[in-house]
Design a protein around this motif. Structure first.
Motif, PDB file in Angstrom:
ATOM      1  N   PRO A 162       3.635   9.637  -1.531  1.00  0.00           N
ATOM      2  CA  PRO A 162       3.252  10.693  -2.475  1.00  0.00           C
ATOM      3  C   PRO A 162       3.370  10.290  -3.937  1.00  0.00           C
ATOM      4  O   PRO A 162       2.613  10.776  -4.780  1.00  0.00           O
ATOM      5  N   LEU A 163       4.314   9.424  -4.254  1.00  0.00           N
ATOM      6  CA  LEU A 163       4.439   8.993  -5.642  1.00  0.00           C
ATOM      7  C   LEU A 163       3.209   8.229  -6.108  1.00  0.00           C
ATOM      8  O   LEU A 163       2.933   8.144  -7.309  1.00  0.00           O
ATOM      9  N   LEU A 164       2.473   7.669  -5.147  1.00  0.00           N
ATOM     10  CA  LEU A 164       1.256   6.932  -5.491  1.00  0.00           C
ATOM     11  C   LEU A 164       0.013   7.806  -5.425  1.00  0.00           C
ATOM     12  O   LEU A 164      -1.084   7.329  -5.721  1.00  0.00           O
ATOM     13  N   GLN A 165       0.169   9.079  -5.049  1.00  0.00           N
ATOM     14  CA  GLN A 165      -0.976   9.981  -5.008  1.00  0.00           C
ATOM     15  C   GLN A 165      -1.180  10.570  -6.398  1.00  0.00           C
ATOM     16  O   GLN A 165      -0.869  11.728  -6.682  1.00  0.00           O
ATOM     17  N   ASP A 166      -1.711   9.734  -7.244  1.00  0.00           N
ATOM     18  CA  ASP A 166      -1.905  10.072  -8.648  1.00  0.00           C
ATOM     19  C   ASP A 166      -3.146   9.342  -9.125  1.00  0.00           C
ATOM     20  O   ASP A 166      -3.412   8.218  -8.668  1.00  0.00           O
ATOM     21  N   PRO A 167      -3.934   9.935 -10.026  1.00  0.00           N
ATOM     22  CA  PRO A 167      -5.134   9.229 -10.510  1.00  0.00           C
ATOM     23  C   PRO A 167      -4.836   7.855 -11.086  1.00  0.00           C
ATOM     24  O   PRO A 167      -5.700   6.969 -11.059  1.00  0.00           O
ATOM     25  N   GLY A 168      -3.622   7.659 -11.588  1.00  0.00           N
ATOM     26  CA  GLY A 168      -3.280   6.350 -12.132  1.00  0.00           C
ATOM     27  C   GLY A 168      -3.346   5.243 -11.098  1.00  0.00           C
ATOM     28  O   GLY A 168      -3.560   4.078 -11.450  1.00  0.00           O
ATOM     29  N   LEU A 169      -3.171   5.591  -9.808  1.00  0.00           N
ATOM     30  CA  LEU A 169      -3.231   4.558  -8.768  1.00  0.00           C
ATOM     31  C   LEU A 169      -4.618   3.943  -8.670  1.00  0.00           C
ATOM     32  O   LEU A 169      -4.762   2.776  -8.320  1.00  0.00           O
ATOM     33  N   ALA A 170      -5.647   4.741  -8.978  1.00  0.00           N
ATOM     34  CA  ALA A 170      -7.004   4.213  -8.923  1.00  0.00           C
ATOM     35  C   ALA A 170      -7.314   3.313 -10.109  1.00  0.00           C
ATOM     36  O   ALA A 170      -8.360   2.681 -10.143  1.00  0.00           O
ATOM     37  N   PHE A 171      -6.395   3.244 -11.062  1.00  0.00           N
ATOM     38  CA  PHE A 171      -6.664   2.541 -12.313  1.00  0.00           C
ATOM     39  C   PHE A 171      -5.651   1.449 -12.604  1.00  0.00           C
ATOM     40  O   PHE A 171      -6.016   0.336 -12.994  1.00  0.00           O
ATOM     41  N   HIS A 172      -4.380   1.746 -12.410  1.00  0.00           N
ATOM     42  CA  HIS A 172      -3.300   0.837 -12.808  1.00  0.00           C
ATOM     43  C   HIS A 172      -3.286  -0.471 -12.015  1.00  0.00           C
ATOM     44  O   HIS A 172      -3.349  -1.557 -12.616  1.00  0.00           O
ATOM     45  N   PRO A 173      -3.231  -0.472 -10.667  1.00  0.00           N
ATOM     46  CA  PRO A 173      -3.176  -1.760  -9.954  1.00  0.00           C
ATOM     47  C   PRO A 173      -4.395  -2.652 -10.161  1.00  0.00           C
ATOM     48  O   PRO A 173      -4.242  -3.862 -10.389  1.00  0.00           O
ATOM     49  N   PRO A 174      -5.634  -2.110 -10.102  1.00  0.00           N
ATOM     50  CA  PRO A 174      -6.773  -3.025 -10.285  1.00  0.00           C
ATOM     51  C   PRO A 174      -6.786  -3.722 -11.632  1.00  0.00           C
ATOM     52  O   PRO A 174      -7.140  -4.903 -11.714  1.00  0.00           O
ATOM     53  N   THR A 175      -6.406  -3.019 -12.686  1.00  0.00           N
ATOM     54  CA  THR A 175      -6.411  -3.680 -13.998  1.00  0.00           C
ATOM     55  C   THR A 175      -5.401  -4.816 -14.038  1.00  0.00           C
ATOM     56  O   THR A 175      -5.669  -5.877 -14.619  1.00  0.00           O
ATOM     57  N   LEU A 176      -4.244  -4.610 -13.414  1.00  0.00           N
ATOM     58  CA  LEU A 176      -3.260  -5.696 -13.362  1.00  0.00           C
ATOM     59  C   LEU A 176      -3.799  -6.871 -12.549  1.00  0.00           C
ATOM     60  O   LEU A 176      -3.655  -8.033 -12.954  1.00  0.00           O
ATOM     61  N   TYR A 177      -4.420  -6.589 -11.411  1.00  0.00           N
ATOM     62  CA  TYR A 177      -4.948  -7.671 -10.583  1.00  0.00           C
ATOM     63  C   TYR A 177      -6.036  -8.438 -11.306  1.00  0.00           C
ATOM     64  O   TYR A 177      -6.096  -9.672 -11.242  1.00  0.00           O
ATOM     65  N   PHE A 178      -6.909  -7.710 -12.003  1.00  0.00           N
ATOM     66  CA  PHE A 178      -7.953  -8.395 -12.763  1.00  0.00           C
ATOM     67  C   PHE A 178      -7.324  -9.299 -13.828  1.00  0.00           C
ATOM     68  O   PHE A 178      -7.810 -10.401 -14.092  1.00  0.00           O
ATOM     69  N   GLY A 179      -6.234  -8.824 -14.428  1.00  0.00           N
ATOM     70  CA  GLY A 179      -5.537  -9.660 -15.404  1.00  0.00           C
ATOM     71  C   GLY A 179      -4.936 -10.894 -14.766  1.00  0.00           C
ATOM     72  O   GLY A 179      -5.046 -12.007 -15.311  1.00  0.00           O
ATOM     73  N   ALA A 560       8.264  21.501  -8.413  1.00  0.00           N
ATOM     74  CA  ALA A 560       9.040  20.726  -7.440  1.00  0.00           C
ATOM     75  C   ALA A 560       8.212  20.701  -6.165  1.00  0.00           C
ATOM     76  O   ALA A 560       8.089  21.721  -5.468  1.00  0.00           O
ATOM     77  N   ARG A 561       7.581  19.544  -5.857  1.00  0.00           N
ATOM     78  CA  ARG A 561       6.623  19.449  -4.765  1.00  0.00           C
ATOM     79  C   ARG A 561       7.266  18.902  -3.495  1.00  0.00           C
ATOM     80  O   ARG A 561       8.253  18.169  -3.553  1.00  0.00           O
ATOM     81  N   TYR A 562       6.600  19.250  -2.366  1.00  0.00           N
ATOM     82  CA  TYR A 562       7.027  18.690  -1.087  1.00  0.00           C
ATOM     83  C   TYR A 562       5.777  18.274  -0.306  1.00  0.00           C
ATOM     84  O   TYR A 562       4.882  19.085  -0.038  1.00  0.00           O
ATOM     85  N   PHE A 563       5.717  16.986   0.052  1.00  0.00           N
ATOM     86  CA  PHE A 563       4.627  16.445   0.857  1.00  0.00           C
ATOM     87  C   PHE A 563       5.092  16.349   2.307  1.00  0.00           C
ATOM     88  O   PHE A 563       6.242  15.970   2.575  1.00  0.00           O
ATOM     89  N   THR A 564       4.176  16.632   3.234  1.00  0.00           N
ATOM     90  CA  THR A 564       4.539  16.581   4.656  1.00  0.00           C
ATOM     91  C   THR A 564       4.157  15.260   5.315  1.00  0.00           C
ATOM     92  O   THR A 564       4.728  14.899   6.342  1.00  0.00           O
ATOM     93  N   ASP A 565       3.170  14.537   4.771  1.00  0.00           N
ATOM     94  CA  ASP A 565       2.691  13.286   5.389  1.00  0.00           C
ATOM     95  C   ASP A 565       2.645  12.166   4.361  1.00  0.00           C
ATOM     96  O   ASP A 565       1.643  12.030   3.653  1.00  0.00           O
ATOM     97  N   PRO A 566       3.701  11.366   4.249  1.00  0.00           N
ATOM     98  CA  PRO A 566       5.011  11.483   4.899  1.00  0.00           C
ATOM     99  C   PRO A 566       5.888  12.496   4.182  1.00  0.00           C
ATOM    100  O   PRO A 566       5.634  12.820   3.023  1.00  0.00           O
ATOM    101  N   PRO A 567       6.947  13.023   4.850  1.00  0.00           N
ATOM    102  CA  PRO A 567       7.812  14.030   4.224  1.00  0.00           C
ATOM    103  C   PRO A 567       8.528  13.459   2.998  1.00  0.00           C
ATOM    104  O   PRO A 567       9.349  12.548   3.114  1.00  0.00           O
ATOM    105  N   THR A 568       8.191  13.982   1.824  1.00  0.00           N
ATOM    106  CA  THR A 568       8.751  13.455   0.575  1.00  0.00           C
ATOM    107  C   THR A 568       8.802  14.551  -0.477  1.00  0.00           C
ATOM    108  O   THR A 568       7.786  15.202  -0.741  1.00  0.00           O
ATOM    109  N   PRO A 569       9.972  14.783  -1.103  1.00  0.00           N
ATOM    110  CA  PRO A 569      10.017  15.687  -2.252  1.00  0.00           C
ATOM    111  C   PRO A 569       9.746  14.913  -3.547  1.00  0.00           C
ATOM    112  O   PRO A 569      10.168  13.771  -3.698  1.00  0.00           O
ATOM    113  N   THR A 570       9.026  15.523  -4.472  1.00  0.00           N
ATOM    114  CA  THR A 570       8.757  14.908  -5.775  1.00  0.00           C
ATOM    115  C   THR A 570       8.851  15.979  -6.855  1.00  0.00           C
ATOM    116  O   THR A 570       8.838  17.184  -6.568  1.00  0.00           O
TER     117      THR A 570
END
Length: 653
Positions: A162-179, A560-570
């Motif tokens: 769930p911590l990676l379920q953020d629009p930044g995930l679609a942007f942050h890793p690829p830019t680093l890899y391209f670098g 205060a969020r709770y994800f069920t798949d996988p179970p994670t509070p954020t």
């Protein structure tokens, strides 16, 4: 069949990489002209196949094919579309496939567009790039197959962290890899130049666009990751010196040094051996970062791998590539000419100082990152965190900023002390004004490091625009504007870092509906807490009314969020941005008597940190465009001159 097609594309790409390496060796070592004809087409075909494999993996995630192990382990059929798409690289195997795909596509681009090097060096560069790709293909095919089938297929996926379920995930890793991939290309150029003994200005001009592009992308990626951690993790900080953060910072530091060194070599034919060495170090840092994040040696939201076999595989690749390059450097460094000399008081000399300071910082970050891991292997647990890094790196960074003030004000080759002092006077005056202003108007003591940071930021800001003084701005080259904007961005980011460190306020409260809290002249009132349902999560959402005096300036709804798949509070923090800072609000756990934990920060000028990073990236992009345009123009002129020399009568006509 999509997974099988992707796996077949990977095998074919790996085969072509091996063939490309063999033909490059025949062309360079044996002078085989027949082999040389096929090297460029093979590099392009390899890039197309690797890109196809990555595209097919993305398709598998988009259609939620639960018969593929990677999809079942890292996705969910009800996950929002953007996270299905980004989930293709939000895991170990997918991220490594993205790395290989971009690396192979970059090799194809080198084959298609690079024309400044002589043929032998070009072929040697493509051979080195094929060797790097071949190792990573082997890693994917034998240790981290992204297309592995699951039999029987899963009924439903386990979901993405769930911590990676953020629009930044679609942007942050690829830019680093391209670098990172840009640094691999620079490394290949360095190996090719060493093999053919052609370390000269042409070599520097060839690698400079790749280093500039890599540096820009690393800057964007690091800044995006910093801001993601700032607003997503809810801890209120923008940098924690986490080993994974350091893993991205170290290649950036090396790339910054390499960029300046390559510019000196391209423009002034100096720092030849140093530039080659920095190209090796920069790629080594990206490999070390890959090892740290994907070996399972770290526990982090970024650390995907937990199989030590994979870590051993990456460590072997690191030893082969970097060890081999260093051995080649040791054998060939005596063939690298010294290049043009320069005076101790010159822009070149300050760029050398700049490089040395960057390398010192890089070494300290590397030691602080690896030392706890080494002691843990010996049975002792040692923590190296912000106190170490801030204490040892902060002062050196200020010295680096002082070099950034003086460097652009000096002349190339040689300068006069009196003239250099006169040109430095405005920057010194700005520093003095900033010092007096802070001491007069700040009513609480601040640390000496943030104070000097604010002072140095003022000096860098003034010095950064000095190259534009008394110039025709319409005729000023684009890359000069790029340098000015990038250096100004350093001043802006430094001012934001120092302000946030010096002037931040924090309030921790147990809040019930109707309670109000004061912080930095703002009043925060909790109106209530209510349940809220999202696409694949539930939450408790607070409604906070923020006032400045009697005026309502905004309403914040942290969750205060709770994800069920996988179970994670954020925690989903909220930031109210004003011209002079951000009010940062986080809803914590439920307490007794209907109260909720509430954390409030006031962070003055914190947005300057990322605004400055944006200016740095913009400056680098302008410099890249300006350099490429100038070199293409010069190439057209050279071709036209050559054609005129061959056909003088046609030229006269």
């Amino acid at each position: 069949m999509i997974a099988e097609a992707g796996l077949a594309a990977l095998w074919l790409a790996a085969t072509l990489a091996g063939l490309q390496l063999l033909l490059a060796w025949l062309a360079v070592a044996r002078g085989n002209a027949d082999a040389a004809r096929f090297i460029r087409p093979l590099a392009v075909a390899q890039g197309v196949l690797a890109g196809l494999a990555m595209a097919l993996l993305i398709v598998l995630f988009l259609i939620s094919d639960m018969s593929v192990y990677l999809v079942a382990a890292n996705s969910h059929s009800l996950k929002p579309f953007i996270y299905k798409f980004a989930g293709a690289w939000g895991n170990h195997e997918g991220s490594m496939l993205l790395w290989v795909a971009v690396m192979s596509l970059a090799g194809g681009a080198v084959a298609l567009f690079e024309r400044s090097l002589d043929r032998a060096t070009h072929f040697a560069t493509l051979g080195a790039q094929a060797a790097i790709s071949l190792g990573f293909y082997a890693f994917l095919l034998f240790a981290s197959n992204p297309f592995q089938r699951l039999n029987p297929p899963a009924v439903e996926g386990q979901g993405l962290n769930p911590l990676l379920q953020d629009p930044g995930l679609a942007f942050h890793p690829p830019t680093l890899y391209f670098g990172y991939v840009g640094l691999s290309v620079a490394f290949s150029f360095a190996v090719g130049a060493l093999l053919t003994r052609q370390v000269d200005a042409r070599f520097a001009r060839a690698i400079r666009p790749w280093v500039l592009g890599a540096w820009v992308l690393l800057t964007i990626g690091i800044a995006a990751g910093s801001y993601w951690a700032y607003y997503e993790l809810g801890w209120g900080g923008w940098w924690f010196w986490d080993p994974v953060e350091n893993a991205s910072l170290m290649p950036w530091l090396a790339a910054t040094a390499l960029l300046h060194s390559a510019s000196v070599l391209a423009a002034r034919d100096a720092l030849r051996a140093w530039t080659v060495m920095l190209a090796v170090v920069a790629f080594a840092m990206s490999m070390i970062g890959t090892f740290l994040v994907r070996s399972g040696i770290l526990t982090s939201v970024h650390a995907f791998a937990v199989d030590p076999t994979r870590g051993s595989f990456i460590l072997i690749l690191l030893g082969l590539y970097i060890g081999g390059a260093l051995a080649l450097f040791a054998m060939r460094v005596h063939t690298v000419n010294e290049g043009a000399r320069f005076d101790p008081l010159s822009r070149e000399a300050l760029l050398v100082v700049n490089n040395l300071l960057l390398c010192v910082i890089l070494g300290l970050v590397l030691i602080g990152t690896l030392y706890p891991l080494l002691t843990e292997m010996l049975g002792q647990s040692v923590s190296v965190g912000p106190p170490y890094f801030n204490a040892v790196i902060g002062p050196i960074t200020l010295v680096l900023m002082a070099a950034l003030v003086v460097g652009p004000l000096l002349r190339w080759r040689r300068d006069e002390p009196g003239a250099a002092l006169r040109r430095s006077a405005p920057a010194a005056g700005a520093a003095a004004v900033a010092l007096v202003a802070v001491l007069l108007f700040e009513d609480r003591p601040i640390g000496w490091l943030p104070l000097l940071g604010l002072v140095m930021a003022a000096a860098v800001a003034v010095a950064s625009v000095a190259p534009l003084w008394k110039r025709n701005l319409r005729r000023t080259p684009m890359f000069t504007y790029g340098m000015v904007i990038a250096h100004l961005g350093c001043a802006v980011s430094l001012a934001g870092m120092a302000s946030e460190s010096a002037f931040s306020s924090e309030r921790l409260a147990a809040a019930a509906p109707g309670d109000s809290f004061e912080i930095a002249g703002y009043t925060v009132t909790m109106d209530g807490v209510r349940p809220y349902a999202g696409p694949n999560w539930t939450a408790m959402e607070a409604q906070l009314v923020v006032r400045r005096g009697n005026k309502v300036i905004g309403t914040a709804r942290p969750q205060a969020r709770y994800f069920t798949d996988p179970p994670t509070p954020t925690n989903e923090s909220i930031q109210l941005t004003r011209w002079n800072g951000q009010l940062y609000l986080v809803l914590g756990e439920a307490l007794e008597n209907g109260r909720w934990q509430l954390r409030i920060w006031w962070k003055p000028f914190v947005t300057l940190i990322w605004g400055g990073a944006g200016l740095i990236a913009l400056g680098g992009a302008l410099a890249l465009v300006g350099r490429v345009r100038r070199e293409r123009k010069q190439a057209r002129i050279a071709r036209a001159s050559g054609a005129a020399a061959e056909h003088p009568q046609e030229a006269l006509a």
